[in-house]
Scaffold this motif. Structure first.
Motif, PDB file in Angstrom:
ATOM      1  N   GLY A   1       0.793  -1.221   0.000  1.00 15.60           N
ATOM      2  CA  GLY A   1       0.000   0.000   0.000  1.00 15.60           C
ATOM      3  C   GLY A   1       0.826   1.272   0.000  1.00 15.60           C
ATOM      4  O   GLY A   1       0.264   2.368  -0.042  1.00 15.60           O
ATOM      5  N   LYS A   2       2.169   1.134   0.063  1.00 16.43           N
ATOM      6  CA  LYS A   2       3.036   2.313   0.063  1.00 16.43           C
ATOM      7  C   LYS A   2       3.658   2.498  -1.324  1.00 16.43           C
ATOM      8  O   LYS A   2       3.649   1.604  -2.154  1.00 16.43           O
ATOM      9  CB  LYS A   2       4.141   2.155   1.112  1.00 16.43           C
ATOM     10  N   HIS A   3       4.204   3.682  -1.573  1.00 15.97           N
ATOM     11  CA  HIS A   3       4.795   3.978  -2.871  1.00 15.97           C
ATOM     12  C   HIS A   3       5.984   3.053  -3.144  1.00 15.97           C
ATOM     13  O   HIS A   3       6.790   2.763  -2.257  1.00 15.97           O
ATOM     14  CB  HIS A   3       5.235   5.431  -2.938  1.00 15.97           C
ATOM     15  N   GLU A   4       6.086   2.598  -4.382  1.00 18.06           N
ATOM     16  CA  GLU A   4       7.172   1.720  -4.789  1.00 18.06           C
ATOM     17  C   GLU A   4       8.512   2.435  -4.647  1.00 18.06           C
ATOM     18  O   GLU A   4       8.666   3.597  -5.021  1.00 18.06           O
ATOM     19  CB  GLU A   4       6.962   1.300  -6.246  1.00 18.06           C
ATOM     20  N   GLY A   5       9.508   1.735  -4.093  1.00 21.13           N
ATOM     21  CA  GLY A   5      10.851   2.279  -4.002  1.00 21.13           C
ATOM     22  C   GLY A   5      11.121   3.128  -2.781  1.00 21.13           C
ATOM     23  O   GLY A   5      12.242   3.605  -2.595  1.00 21.13           O
ATOM     24  N   VAL A   6      10.119   3.331  -1.926  1.00 18.38           N
ATOM     25  CA  VAL A   6      10.306   4.136  -0.720  1.00 18.38           C
ATOM     26  C   VAL A   6      10.730   3.234   0.437  1.00 18.38           C
ATOM     27  O   VAL A   6      10.081   2.224   0.709  1.00 18.38           O
ATOM     28  CB  VAL A   6       9.021   4.904  -0.349  1.00 18.38           C
ATOM     29  N   ILE A   7      11.809   3.594   1.099  1.00 19.59           N
ATOM     30  CA  ILE A   7      12.314   2.840   2.246  1.00 19.59           C
ATOM     31  C   ILE A   7      11.845   3.524   3.524  1.00 19.59           C
ATOM     32  O   ILE A   7      12.007   4.732   3.671  1.00 19.59           O
ATOM     33  CB  ILE A   7      13.857   2.785   2.226  1.00 19.59           C
ATOM     34  N   SER A   8      11.244   2.758   4.421  1.00 19.78           N
ATOM     35  CA  SER A   8      10.812   3.319   5.706  1.00 19.78           C
ATOM     36  C   SER A   8      11.753   2.849   6.804  1.00 19.78           C
ATOM     37  O   SER A   8      12.085   1.669   6.889  1.00 19.78           O
ATOM     38  CB  SER A   8       9.376   2.897   6.031  1.00 19.78           C
ATOM     39  N   VAL A   9      12.202   3.797   7.631  1.00 17.36           N
ATOM     40  CA  VAL A   9      13.169   3.512   8.693  1.00 17.36           C
ATOM     41  C   VAL A   9      12.605   3.998  10.027  1.00 17.36           C
ATOM     42  O   VAL A   9      12.352   5.193  10.192  1.00 17.36           O
ATOM     43  CB  VAL A   9      14.522   4.201   8.421  1.00 17.36           C
ATOM     44  N   SER A  10      12.426   3.089  10.965  1.00 17.09           N
ATOM     45  CA  SER A  10      12.028   3.449  12.332  1.00 17.09           C
ATOM     46  C   SER A  10      13.246   3.281  13.224  1.00 17.09           C
ATOM     47  O   SER A  10      13.873   2.216  13.234  1.00 17.09           O
ATOM     48  CB  SER A  10      10.887   2.545  12.827  1.00 17.09           C
ATOM     49  N   VAL A  11      13.586   4.317  13.976  1.00 20.60           N
ATOM     50  CA  VAL A  11      14.822   4.275  14.750  1.00 20.60           C
ATOM     51  C   VAL A  11      14.637   4.960  16.092  1.00 20.60           C
ATOM     52  O   VAL A  11      13.861   5.915  16.223  1.00 20.60           O
ATOM     53  CB  VAL A  11      15.972   4.936  13.951  1.00 20.60           C
ATOM     54  N   ALA A  12      15.339   4.446  17.096  1.00 20.63           N
ATOM     55  CA  ALA A  12      15.275   4.994  18.449  1.00 20.63           C
ATOM     56  C   ALA A  12      16.675   4.995  19.049  1.00 20.63           C
ATOM     57  O   ALA A  12      17.639   4.525  18.438  1.00 20.63           O
ATOM     58  CB  ALA A  12      14.322   4.187  19.320  1.00 20.63           C
ATOM     59  N   LEU A  13      16.778   5.506  20.251  1.00 18.39           N
ATOM     60  CA  LEU A  13      18.032   5.464  20.990  1.00 18.39           C
ATOM     61  C   LEU A  13      18.112   4.164  21.774  1.00 18.39           C
ATOM     62  O   LEU A  13      17.086   3.608  22.193  1.00 18.39           O
ATOM     63  CB  LEU A  13      18.122   6.652  21.947  1.00 18.39           C
ATOM     64  N   GLY A  14      19.341   3.681  21.993  1.00 20.69           N
ATOM     65  CA  GLY A  14      19.524   2.514  22.836  1.00 20.69           C
ATOM     66  C   GLY A  14      19.375   1.185  22.125  1.00 20.69           C
ATOM     67  O   GLY A  14      19.523   1.085  20.909  1.00 20.69           O
ATOM     68  N   ASN A  15      19.054   0.156  22.901  1.00 15.96           N
ATOM     69  CA  ASN A  15      18.970  -1.209  22.398  1.00 15.96           C
ATOM     70  C   ASN A  15      17.804  -1.391  21.440  1.00 15.96           C
ATOM     71  O   ASN A  15      16.737  -0.802  21.607  1.00 15.96           O
ATOM     72  CB  ASN A  15      18.843  -2.177  23.585  1.00 15.96           C
ATOM     73  N   ASN A  16      17.987  -2.262  20.430  1.00 18.56           N
ATOM     74  CA  ASN A  16      16.971  -2.466  19.400  1.00 18.56           C
ATOM     75  C   ASN A  16      15.698  -3.121  19.930  1.00 18.56           C
ATOM     76  O   ASN A  16      14.636  -3.028  19.306  1.00 18.56           O
ATOM     77  CB  ASN A  16      17.545  -3.323  18.267  1.00 18.56           C
ATOM     78  N   GLU A  17      15.774  -3.767  21.070  1.00 21.12           N
ATOM     79  CA  GLU A  17      14.583  -4.397  21.642  1.00 21.12           C
ATOM     80  C   GLU A  17      13.500  -3.366  21.908  1.00 21.12           C
ATOM     81  O   GLU A  17      12.309  -3.664  21.826  1.00 21.12           O
ATOM     82  CB  GLU A  17      14.955  -5.127  22.939  1.00 21.12           C
ATOM     83  N   GLY A  18      13.903  -2.148  22.212  1.00 21.81           N
ATOM     84  CA  GLY A  18      12.922  -1.090  22.451  1.00 21.81           C
ATOM     85  C   GLY A  18      12.107  -0.768  21.223  1.00 21.81           C
ATOM     86  O   GLY A  18      10.937  -0.391  21.321  1.00 21.81           O
TER      87      GLY A  18
END
Length: 208
Positions: A47-64
């Motif tokens: 359902g998202k535009h072709e070729g668009v990369i989505s990045v979710s990022v936070a501080l600290g350990n990736n488990e969060g």
């Protein structure tokens, strides 16, 4: 092709690698520039535009991030490399204590909590990595949809190192069927003891 490996006695391969974690010392704060940045990215979403990369990022350990225990920034990288960011206030992060337990720790720096977790260069490098892996698991004509978990460690010399924690291709779903709905005539023909009934607790609303 060498197949002598399969003639050897039974063995269990063991992979040992250094953990990319924040080194915490009781009573001391980690310098802002040395706090890890962790997240997950998708090279393609339904359902998202072709070729668009989505990045979710936070501080600290990736488990969060993967467990939704901390606030995350959301970044979208278009095919031209342009970044669109939605930064959230990141007032806490997950860190390992001296017992190697994950604990919730407050981010004391107001600037660090408010600003974007990644630099433009780090986002660019993540885009390059993800597109390379998408072609590796797919091909130039049809790159694979990828799910990549990562941690970025910033080094003393000002450079950053990306540690891929998980890289896996996603199975693409072809949802070409029409939407389904309940036909009142068919519903009325169902026997009462086979119907599931419930109570509406709160009516939902939507805006466009």
């Amino acid at each position: 092709k060498d197949e002598t490996l399969f003639d050897a006695p039974f063995f269990i391969p063991v992979l040992i690698q250094e953990m990319a974690i924040e080194n915490t010392t009781p009573g001391e704060d980690t310098p802002d520039n040395l706090i890890p940045r962790s997240g997950v990215l998708f090279t393609k979403e339904h359902g998202k535009h072709e070729g668009v990369i989505s990045v979710s990022v936070a501080l600290g350990n990736n488990e969060g991030v993967v467990s939704s225990k901390v606030a995350t920034d959301t970044n979208y990288i278009d095919p031209r490399g342009k970044v669109y960011s939605v930064d959230r206030y990141k007032g806490n992060r997950l860190v390992h204590n001296e017992k190697n337990e994950l604990i919730n720790q407050e981010t004391k720096s107001l600037i660090l909590a408010k600003e974007g977790a990644l630099t433009p260069r780090e986002l660019k490098d993540l885009g390059t990595l993800s597109r390379y892996m998408a072609k590796y698991y797919g091909d130039d004509q049809k790159p694979a949809a990828m799910d990549i978990e990562f941690t970025i460690i910033r080094n003393q010399d000002g450079t950053s190192t990306i540690y891929p924690l998980q890289i896996r291709p996603l199975k693409e779903l072809k949802l070409n069927f029409p939407p389904s709905f309940i036909d009142r005539k068919e519903f009325s023909s169902i026997e009462e003891d086979k119907k599931c009934k419930g109570v509406t607790l709160l009516a939902g609303t939507s805006t466009t």
